[in-house]
Design a protein around this motif. Structure first.
Motif, mmCIF file in Angstrom:
data_model
loop_
_atom_site.group_PDB
_atom_site.id
_atom_site.type_symbol
_atom_site.label_atom_id
_atom_site.label_comp_id
_atom_site.label_asym_id
_atom_site.label_seq_id
_atom_site.Cartn_x
_atom_site.Cartn_y
_atom_site.Cartn_z
ATOM 1 N N SER A 82 -18.566 27.621 143.093
ATOM 2 C CA SER A 82 -17.130 27.665 143.408
ATOM 3 C C SER A 82 -16.510 29.009 143.082
ATOM 4 C CB SER A 82 -16.389 26.567 142.636
ATOM 5 O OG SER A 82 -16.813 25.292 143.058
ATOM 6 N N THR A 86 -15.670 20.447 137.671
ATOM 7 C CA THR A 86 -16.110 21.692 137.043
ATOM 8 C C THR A 86 -16.541 21.459 135.596
ATOM 9 O OG1 THR A 86 -13.845 22.244 136.370
ATOM 10 C CG2 THR A 86 -14.606 23.111 138.487
ATOM 11 N N GLY A 125 -20.598 22.745 147.439
ATOM 12 C CA GLY A 125 -20.650 22.048 146.162
ATOM 13 C C GLY A 125 -21.308 20.681 146.241
ATOM 14 N N ASP A 126 -21.891 20.351 147.401
ATOM 15 C CA ASP A 126 -22.583 19.075 147.554
ATOM 16 C C ASP A 126 -24.000 19.198 147.008
ATOM 17 O OD1 ASP A 126 -20.399 17.820 148.878
ATOM 18 O OD2 ASP A 126 -20.986 18.803 150.751
ATOM 19 N N THR A 127 -24.432 18.195 146.269
ATOM 20 C CA THR A 127 -25.740 18.237 145.638
ATOM 21 C C THR A 127 -26.857 18.162 146.674
ATOM 22 O OG1 THR A 127 -24.834 17.181 143.674
ATOM 23 C CG2 THR A 127 -27.226 17.151 143.914
ATOM 24 N N PHE A 170 -21.866 23.288 140.499
ATOM 25 C CA PHE A 170 -20.639 23.281 141.300
ATOM 26 C C PHE A 170 -19.693 24.392 140.856
ATOM 27 C CE2 PHE A 170 -16.221 21.912 141.825
ATOM 28 C CZ PHE A 170 -16.177 21.646 143.185
ATOM 29 N N VAL A 182 -26.695 22.806 144.190
ATOM 30 C CA VAL A 182 -25.663 22.391 145.138
ATOM 31 C C VAL A 182 -25.553 23.419 146.254
ATOM 32 C CG1 VAL A 182 -24.364 21.140 143.355
ATOM 33 C CG2 VAL A 182 -23.731 23.505 143.907
ATOM 34 N N GLU A 217 -25.111 19.138 137.429
ATOM 35 C CA GLU A 217 -24.415 19.165 138.726
ATOM 36 C C GLU A 217 -23.072 19.878 138.616
ATOM 37 O OE1 GLU A 217 -24.322 15.005 139.863
ATOM 38 O OE2 GLU A 217 -26.022 15.339 141.218
ATOM 39 N N ARG A 218 -22.332 19.597 137.560
ATOM 40 C CA ARG A 218 -21.009 20.207 137.398
ATOM 41 C C ARG A 218 -21.114 21.716 137.123
ATOM 42 N NH1 ARG A 218 -17.779 16.592 133.369
ATOM 43 N NH2 ARG A 218 -16.205 18.166 133.805
#
Length: 188
Positions: free
Chosen positions: A121, A145, A93-95, A117, A89, A113-114
């Motif tokens: 973050s 998250t 936080g965008d893939t 992110f 990401v 993905e989470r």
């Protein structure tokens, strides 16, 4: 004398109603346009211009670099015989890239993905962040998250620019090992 027939009452009512609707729509449109102009909103003809002091810059990982990192993480897992998914990401936080390895479980895609992110973050590996849950258990309630090991941040000059998440290996330690392999590929 004219040979034309006089329109029926029904036709006159329908045509009159249609004409009234067209006029009404024009009035409503004009009033709405005038209200938007008088509200102080910037029109399309004159875009707002931000002053230099009102701007900030941020650095983002390129798609090419994200692909390189994701491929390196997946290759490290495949070398160990693991079936994982990898996500990279950007700073927001965008893939950028997601690779689902052959045979990786269906849950691994979103989990990767989470984790990515979460790592970007907080600019910390997700394995370290799991310890913070003891002091602040509601952290896990933040949308998007996942506080499980397997995510690592990518930084430039100490600031986070991306996150790499891996999911699907038998343990979070292995997931994070592969995420770090992806980050290390960016140093080469």
């Amino acid at each position: 004398m004219s040979s034309r027939r006089k329109p029926s009452r029904r036709t006159r009512v329908l045509v009159g109603g249609a004409a009234l609707a067209v006029v009404g729509a024009g009035v409503v449109g004009t009033v709405a346009a005038h209200a938007a102009d008088s509200s102080g909103a910037a029109s399309a003809a004159a875009p707002a211009v931000a002053r230099p002091g009102d701007l900030t810059r941020s650095t983002h990982l390129t798609v090419r670099a994200a692909e390189k990192a994701a491929r390196a993480a997946l290759d490290a897992a495949v070398k160990d015989g693991r079936q994982v998914s990898v996500a990279v990401v950007d700073r927001n936080g965008d893939t950028l890239v997601t690779l689902r390895g052959d045979g990786a479980g269906p849950q691994s895609y979103e989990s990767a993905e989470r984790k990515a992110f979460t790592a970007v973050s907080w600019n910390a590996p997700t394995s370290e962040l799991t310890g913070r849950l003891a002091q602040a258990p509601t952290l896990k309630d933040i949308p998007g998250t996942l506080f499980l090991a397997g995510g690592t941040p990518v930084t430039a000059k100490g600031a986070p620019v991306a996150g790499i998440g891996v999911a699907g290996a038998p343990s979070g330690d292995l997931d994070e090992k592969y995420a770090r392999a992806g980050a290390a590929a960016l140093d080469r």
